[in-house]
Design a protein around this motif. Structure first.
Motif, mmCIF file in Angstrom:
data_model
loop_
_atom_site.group_PDB
_atom_site.id
_atom_site.type_symbol
_atom_site.label_atom_id
_atom_site.label_comp_id
_atom_site.label_asym_id
_atom_site.label_seq_id
_atom_site.Cartn_x
_atom_site.Cartn_y
_atom_site.Cartn_z
ATOM 1 N N PRO A 137 0.685 -1.245 0.027
ATOM 2 C CA PRO A 137 0.050 -0.146 0.114
ATOM 3 C C PRO A 137 0.866 1.250 -0.028
ATOM 4 C CG PRO A 137 -1.015 -1.616 1.530
ATOM 5 C CD PRO A 137 0.478 -2.174 1.023
ATOM 6 N N ASP A 201 -12.305 -4.442 -1.404
ATOM 7 C CA ASP A 201 -11.612 -3.145 -1.896
ATOM 8 C C ASP A 201 -11.262 -3.065 -3.365
ATOM 9 O OD1 ASP A 201 -12.224 -2.720 0.650
ATOM 10 O OD2 ASP A 201 -10.206 -2.870 1.499
ATOM 11 N N SER A 206 -12.723 2.399 -4.018
ATOM 12 C CA SER A 206 -12.264 3.171 -5.210
ATOM 13 C C SER A 206 -10.782 2.893 -5.478
ATOM 14 C CB SER A 206 -12.145 4.674 -4.520
ATOM 15 O OG SER A 206 -12.126 4.606 -3.071
ATOM 16 N N VAL A 207 -10.603 3.406 -6.603
ATOM 17 C CA VAL A 207 -8.991 3.059 -6.968
ATOM 18 C C VAL A 207 -8.094 4.009 -6.484
ATOM 19 C CG1 VAL A 207 -7.405 3.189 -9.100
ATOM 20 C CG2 VAL A 207 -9.957 2.286 -9.324
ATOM 21 N N THR A 208 -7.453 3.414 -5.433
ATOM 22 C CA THR A 208 -6.363 4.055 -4.676
ATOM 23 C C THR A 208 -5.013 3.294 -4.297
ATOM 24 O OG1 THR A 208 -6.042 4.739 -2.076
ATOM 25 C CG2 THR A 208 -7.705 2.985 -2.839
ATOM 26 N N THR A 209 -4.068 4.079 -3.938
ATOM 27 C CA THR A 209 -2.680 3.288 -4.084
ATOM 28 C C THR A 209 -2.863 2.810 -2.367
ATOM 29 O OG1 THR A 209 -1.695 5.447 -2.962
ATOM 30 C CG2 THR A 209 -1.337 5.070 -5.412
ATOM 31 N N HIS A 210 -3.978 3.067 -1.581
ATOM 32 C CA HIS A 210 -3.911 2.399 -0.428
ATOM 33 C C HIS A 210 -4.045 0.855 -0.631
ATOM 34 C CE1 HIS A 210 -3.594 6.032 1.536
ATOM 35 N NE2 HIS A 210 -4.389 6.502 1.311
ATOM 36 N N SER A 214 -6.381 -2.364 -6.465
ATOM 37 C CA SER A 214 -7.663 -1.698 -7.101
ATOM 38 C C SER A 214 -7.342 -1.067 -8.508
ATOM 39 C CB SER A 214 -7.929 -0.718 -5.994
ATOM 40 O OG SER A 214 -7.145 0.544 -5.845
ATOM 41 N N VAL A 215 -5.992 -0.741 -8.542
ATOM 42 C CA VAL A 215 -5.564 -0.466 -9.871
ATOM 43 C C VAL A 215 -6.138 -1.153 -10.922
ATOM 44 C CG1 VAL A 215 -3.407 -1.478 -10.161
ATOM 45 C CG2 VAL A 215 -3.653 0.822 -10.974
#
Ligand code: F6R
Length: 235
Positions: A137, A201, A206-210, A214-215
Protein backbone atom coordinates in the motif's frame (compact mmCIF):
# COMPACT_ATOMS: atom_id res chain seq x y z
CA UNK A 1 -13.32 -7.17 -14.25
CA UNK A 2 -14.65 -10.62 -14.98
CA UNK A 3 -15.24 -12.15 -11.55
CA UNK A 4 -15.52 -15.94 -11.39
CA UNK A 5 -16.59 -17.41 -8.07
CA UNK A 6 -15.50 -21.05 -7.93
CA UNK A 7 -16.24 -23.84 -5.49
CA UNK A 8 -12.66 -25.11 -5.38
CA UNK A 9 -9.13 -24.10 -6.31
CA UNK A 10 -9.12 -26.98 -8.82
CA UNK A 11 -12.09 -25.41 -10.58
CA UNK A 12 -10.28 -22.06 -10.58
CA UNK A 13 -7.18 -23.74 -11.98
CA UNK A 14 -9.14 -25.21 -14.90
CA UNK A 15 -10.56 -21.77 -15.80
CA UNK A 16 -7.05 -20.32 -15.79
CA UNK A 17 -5.65 -23.26 -17.75
CA UNK A 18 -8.17 -22.64 -20.52
CA UNK A 19 -7.10 -18.97 -20.70
CA UNK A 20 -3.45 -20.10 -20.95
CA UNK A 21 -4.28 -22.65 -23.63
CA UNK A 22 -6.18 -20.04 -25.67
CA UNK A 23 -3.20 -17.70 -25.37
CA UNK A 24 -0.77 -20.41 -26.51
CA UNK A 25 -3.08 -21.31 -29.41
CA UNK A 26 -2.77 -17.69 -30.58
CA UNK A 27 1.00 -17.62 -30.08
CA UNK A 28 3.04 -20.53 -28.77
CA UNK A 29 5.87 -18.08 -28.05
CA UNK A 30 3.73 -16.14 -25.56
CA UNK A 31 5.18 -14.40 -22.52
CA UNK A 32 3.63 -15.32 -19.18
CA UNK A 33 4.02 -13.29 -16.02
CA UNK A 34 4.01 -15.67 -13.06
CA UNK A 35 3.57 -15.41 -9.30
CA UNK A 36 4.58 -17.52 -6.32
CA UNK A 37 2.65 -17.98 -3.07
CA UNK A 38 -0.17 -20.38 -2.26
CA UNK A 39 -2.80 -18.94 -4.62
CA UNK A 40 -1.39 -20.18 -7.96
CA UNK A 41 -0.29 -23.63 -6.71
CA UNK A 42 -3.45 -25.44 -7.84
CA UNK A 43 -3.06 -23.82 -11.23
CA UNK A 44 0.57 -24.91 -11.55
CA UNK A 45 -0.45 -28.45 -10.56
CA UNK A 46 -3.15 -28.44 -13.22
CA UNK A 47 -0.66 -27.14 -15.79
CA UNK A 48 1.86 -29.85 -14.87
CA UNK A 49 -0.83 -32.52 -15.19
CA UNK A 50 -2.01 -31.20 -18.54
CA UNK A 51 -0.49 -31.61 -21.98
CA UNK A 52 0.10 -27.85 -22.23
CA UNK A 53 3.37 -27.11 -23.99
CA UNK A 54 5.44 -24.15 -22.77
CA UNK A 55 8.64 -25.06 -24.61
CA UNK A 56 8.36 -22.04 -26.89
CA UNK A 57 7.03 -19.72 -24.16
CA UNK A 58 8.82 -17.30 -21.87
CA UNK A 59 8.06 -16.68 -18.20
CA UNK A 60 8.79 -13.57 -16.19
CA UNK A 61 8.21 -13.80 -12.45
CA UNK A 62 6.89 -10.98 -10.34
CA UNK A 63 9.39 -10.98 -7.55
CA UNK A 64 12.20 -12.49 -5.48
CA UNK A 65 13.49 -12.03 -1.96
CA UNK A 66 16.74 -10.15 -1.53
CA UNK A 67 19.47 -12.37 -0.10
CA UNK A 68 18.05 -15.80 -0.98
CA UNK A 69 19.65 -17.87 -3.70
CA UNK A 70 18.22 -20.75 -5.70
CA UNK A 71 19.40 -23.33 -3.18
CA UNK A 72 17.27 -21.79 -0.45
CA UNK A 73 13.93 -23.56 -0.43
CA UNK A 74 12.17 -20.29 0.42
CA UNK A 75 13.51 -18.45 -2.61
CA UNK A 76 11.01 -17.85 -5.36
CA UNK A 77 13.30 -19.41 -7.95
CA UNK A 78 13.26 -22.62 -5.88
CA UNK A 79 9.45 -22.43 -5.61
CA UNK A 80 9.00 -21.95 -9.34
CA UNK A 81 11.39 -24.77 -10.22
CA UNK A 82 9.78 -27.26 -7.89
CA UNK A 83 6.17 -26.31 -8.70
CA UNK A 84 6.45 -25.72 -12.42
CA UNK A 85 9.68 -25.22 -14.32
CA UNK A 86 11.32 -28.57 -13.53
CA UNK A 87 8.15 -30.34 -14.65
CA UNK A 88 7.06 -28.10 -17.52
CA UNK A 89 10.03 -26.65 -19.36
CA UNK A 90 9.79 -23.19 -20.90
CA UNK A 91 12.09 -21.68 -23.51
CA UNK A 92 13.34 -19.27 -20.88
CA UNK A 93 12.44 -18.36 -17.29
CA UNK A 94 13.24 -14.92 -15.93
CA UNK A 95 13.21 -14.00 -12.23
CA UNK A 96 14.82 -11.08 -10.43
CA UNK A 97 18.20 -12.07 -9.00
CA UNK A 98 17.88 -11.66 -5.24
CA UNK A 99 21.64 -12.19 -4.86
CA UNK A 100 22.62 -9.31 -7.17
CA UNK A 101 25.34 -7.19 -5.57
CA UNK A 102 24.05 -4.05 -7.25
CA UNK A 103 20.31 -4.06 -6.66
CA UNK A 104 19.70 -0.83 -8.59
CA UNK A 105 21.38 -2.36 -11.65
CA UNK A 106 19.32 -5.50 -11.18
CA UNK A 107 16.06 -3.53 -11.25
CA UNK A 108 17.18 -1.88 -14.51
CA UNK A 109 18.14 -5.26 -15.99
CA UNK A 110 14.71 -6.62 -15.10
CA UNK A 111 12.87 -3.65 -16.60
CA UNK A 112 14.79 -4.22 -19.82
CA UNK A 113 13.72 -7.89 -19.82
CA UNK A 114 10.07 -6.83 -19.40
CA UNK A 115 10.42 -4.21 -22.17
CA UNK A 116 11.99 -6.78 -24.50
CA UNK A 117 9.35 -9.41 -23.68
CA UNK A 118 5.96 -7.72 -23.32
CA UNK A 119 3.78 -9.84 -21.07
CA UNK A 120 0.76 -11.42 -22.73
CA UNK A 121 -0.82 -12.91 -19.63
CA UNK A 122 0.04 -12.15 -16.01
CA UNK A 123 -0.90 -14.29 -13.00
CA UNK A 124 -1.37 -12.46 -9.70
CA UNK A 125 -2.17 -13.34 -6.12
CA UNK A 126 -3.21 -10.64 -3.66
CA UNK A 127 -2.00 -9.85 -0.17
CA UNK A 128 -4.35 -9.32 2.74
CA UNK A 129 -3.46 -5.64 2.50
CA UNK A 130 -4.20 -5.59 -1.24
CA UNK A 131 -0.60 -5.86 -2.40
CA UNK A 132 0.23 -7.31 -5.82
CA UNK A 133 3.74 -8.55 -6.39
CA UNK A 134 5.49 -6.87 -3.48
CA UNK A 135 3.85 -3.55 -4.29
CA UNK A 136 2.67 -2.62 -0.84
CA UNK A 137 0.00 0.00 0.00
CA UNK A 138 1.19 3.48 -0.94
CA UNK A 139 3.28 2.32 -3.91
CA UNK A 140 2.81 4.64 -6.91
CA UNK A 141 0.84 3.08 -9.76
CA UNK A 142 3.44 3.95 -12.38
CA UNK A 143 6.43 2.36 -10.64
CA UNK A 144 8.63 -0.14 -12.50
CA UNK A 145 10.89 -2.80 -10.96
CA UNK A 146 12.07 -1.71 -7.53
CA UNK A 147 13.53 -2.84 -4.23
CA UNK A 148 10.91 -3.07 -1.50
CA UNK A 149 11.12 -2.96 2.27
CA UNK A 150 8.49 -5.51 3.29
CA UNK A 151 5.72 -4.32 5.62
CA UNK A 152 5.20 -5.97 9.02
CA UNK A 153 1.92 -7.48 7.73
CA UNK A 154 3.63 -9.13 4.77
CA UNK A 155 6.53 -10.36 6.92
CA UNK A 156 4.00 -11.90 9.29
CA UNK A 157 1.95 -13.46 6.48
CA UNK A 158 5.09 -15.01 4.96
CA UNK A 159 6.55 -16.16 8.29
CA UNK A 160 4.61 -19.42 7.95
CA UNK A 161 7.07 -20.48 5.28
CA UNK A 162 10.17 -19.78 7.40
CA UNK A 163 11.50 -21.16 10.68
CA UNK A 164 10.33 -18.00 12.40
CA UNK A 165 9.48 -14.37 11.70
CA UNK A 166 13.10 -13.28 12.09
CA UNK A 167 14.13 -15.54 9.22
CA UNK A 168 11.85 -13.76 6.71
CA UNK A 169 13.91 -11.51 4.45
CA UNK A 170 13.23 -7.80 4.96
CA UNK A 171 13.54 -6.81 1.32
CA UNK A 172 12.43 -8.05 -2.07
CA UNK A 173 12.81 -7.05 -5.70
CA UNK A 174 9.41 -6.61 -7.30
CA UNK A 175 8.04 -5.92 -10.71
CA UNK A 176 6.22 -2.60 -10.47
CA UNK A 177 2.52 -1.87 -10.80
CA UNK A 178 3.25 0.08 -13.99
CA UNK A 179 4.74 -3.04 -15.61
CA UNK A 180 1.97 -5.31 -14.31
CA UNK A 181 -0.63 -2.98 -15.84
CA UNK A 182 1.08 -3.21 -19.24
CA UNK A 183 0.34 -6.97 -19.38
CA UNK A 184 -2.28 -7.60 -22.04
CA UNK A 185 -4.33 -9.94 -19.84
CA UNK A 186 -4.34 -10.54 -16.08
CA UNK A 187 -5.66 -13.39 -13.93
CA UNK A 188 -5.93 -12.71 -10.20
CA UNK A 189 -6.43 -15.65 -7.85
CA UNK A 190 -7.65 -15.22 -4.26
CA UNK A 191 -8.81 -17.94 -1.94
CA UNK A 192 -9.98 -17.88 1.66
CA UNK A 193 -11.62 -15.53 4.10
CA UNK A 194 -8.38 -13.68 4.85
CA UNK A 195 -8.58 -12.21 1.33
CA UNK A 196 -12.24 -11.15 1.51
CA UNK A 197 -11.65 -7.51 2.51
CA UNK A 198 -8.85 -7.04 -0.04
CA UNK A 199 -11.09 -8.50 -2.76
CA UNK A 200 -13.98 -6.24 -1.79
CA UNK A 201 -11.70 -3.18 -1.82
CA UNK A 202 -10.16 -4.25 -5.13
CA UNK A 203 -13.43 -4.83 -6.95
CA UNK A 204 -15.88 -2.46 -5.26
CA UNK A 205 -13.70 0.17 -3.61
CA UNK A 206 -12.24 3.29 -5.11
CA UNK A 207 -9.02 3.09 -7.10
CA UNK A 208 -6.39 4.10 -4.59
CA UNK A 209 -2.74 3.41 -3.90
CA UNK A 210 -3.86 2.37 -0.39
CA UNK A 211 -5.16 -0.81 -2.07
CA UNK A 212 -2.62 -1.55 -4.81
CA UNK A 213 -4.81 -4.19 -6.53
CA UNK A 214 -7.61 -1.62 -6.97
CA UNK A 215 -5.57 -0.31 -9.94
CA UNK A 216 -6.81 -3.40 -11.80
CA UNK A 217 -10.16 -1.60 -12.22
CA UNK A 218 -8.27 0.51 -14.80
CA UNK A 219 -7.22 -2.56 -16.84
CA UNK A 220 -9.50 -3.82 -19.59
CA UNK A 221 -8.83 -7.56 -19.38
CA UNK A 222 -8.75 -8.90 -15.83
CA UNK A 223 -10.23 -12.22 -14.72
CA UNK A 224 -10.61 -12.52 -10.95
CA UNK A 225 -10.87 -16.14 -9.79
CA UNK A 226 -12.03 -16.40 -6.17
CA UNK A 227 -13.72 -18.87 -3.88
CA UNK A 228 -16.88 -18.24 -1.84
CA UNK A 229 -14.85 -17.23 1.22
CA UNK A 230 -12.83 -14.61 -0.65
CA UNK A 231 -16.07 -13.40 -2.26
CA UNK A 232 -17.97 -13.29 1.03
CA UNK A 233 -17.89 -9.49 1.47
CA UNK A 234 -18.89 -8.65 -2.11
CA UNK A 235 -22.32 -6.99 -2.56
C1 F6R B 1 4.06 -13.72 -5.00
C2 F6R B 1 3.51 -12.38 -4.90
C3 F6R B 1 2.59 -11.99 -3.78
C4 F6R B 1 1.50 -13.01 -3.51
C5 F6R B 1 0.58 -12.54 -2.40
C6 F6R B 1 -0.46 -13.60 -2.04
O1 F6R B 1 4.92 -13.82 -6.12
O2 F6R B 1 3.84 -11.57 -5.69
O3 F6R B 1 1.99 -10.74 -4.11
O4 F6R B 1 0.77 -13.22 -4.68
O5 F6R B 1 1.32 -12.24 -1.25
O6 F6R B 1 0.19 -14.70 -1.51
P1 F6R B 1 -0.57 -16.08 -1.26
O7 F6R B 1 -1.00 -16.57 -2.61
O8 F6R B 1 0.45 -16.99 -0.62
O9 F6R B 1 -1.74 -15.77 -0.38
Amino acid sequence: MDVKIVSSQEEGAQIALKIFQDQLAKNNASVFGLATGSSPIAFYEAAVNSDIDFTKATSINLDEYVGLDGNNDQSYIYFMKSNLFDKKPFKVNYLPNGMAKDLAAETKRYDQIIDDNPIDLQILGIGRNGHIGFNEPGTPFDITTHVVDLTPSTIEANARFFENKDAVPRQAISMGIGSIMKSKKIILFAYGESKAQAIKDTIEGSVTTHVPASVLQNHNDVTVIIDQAAASLLK
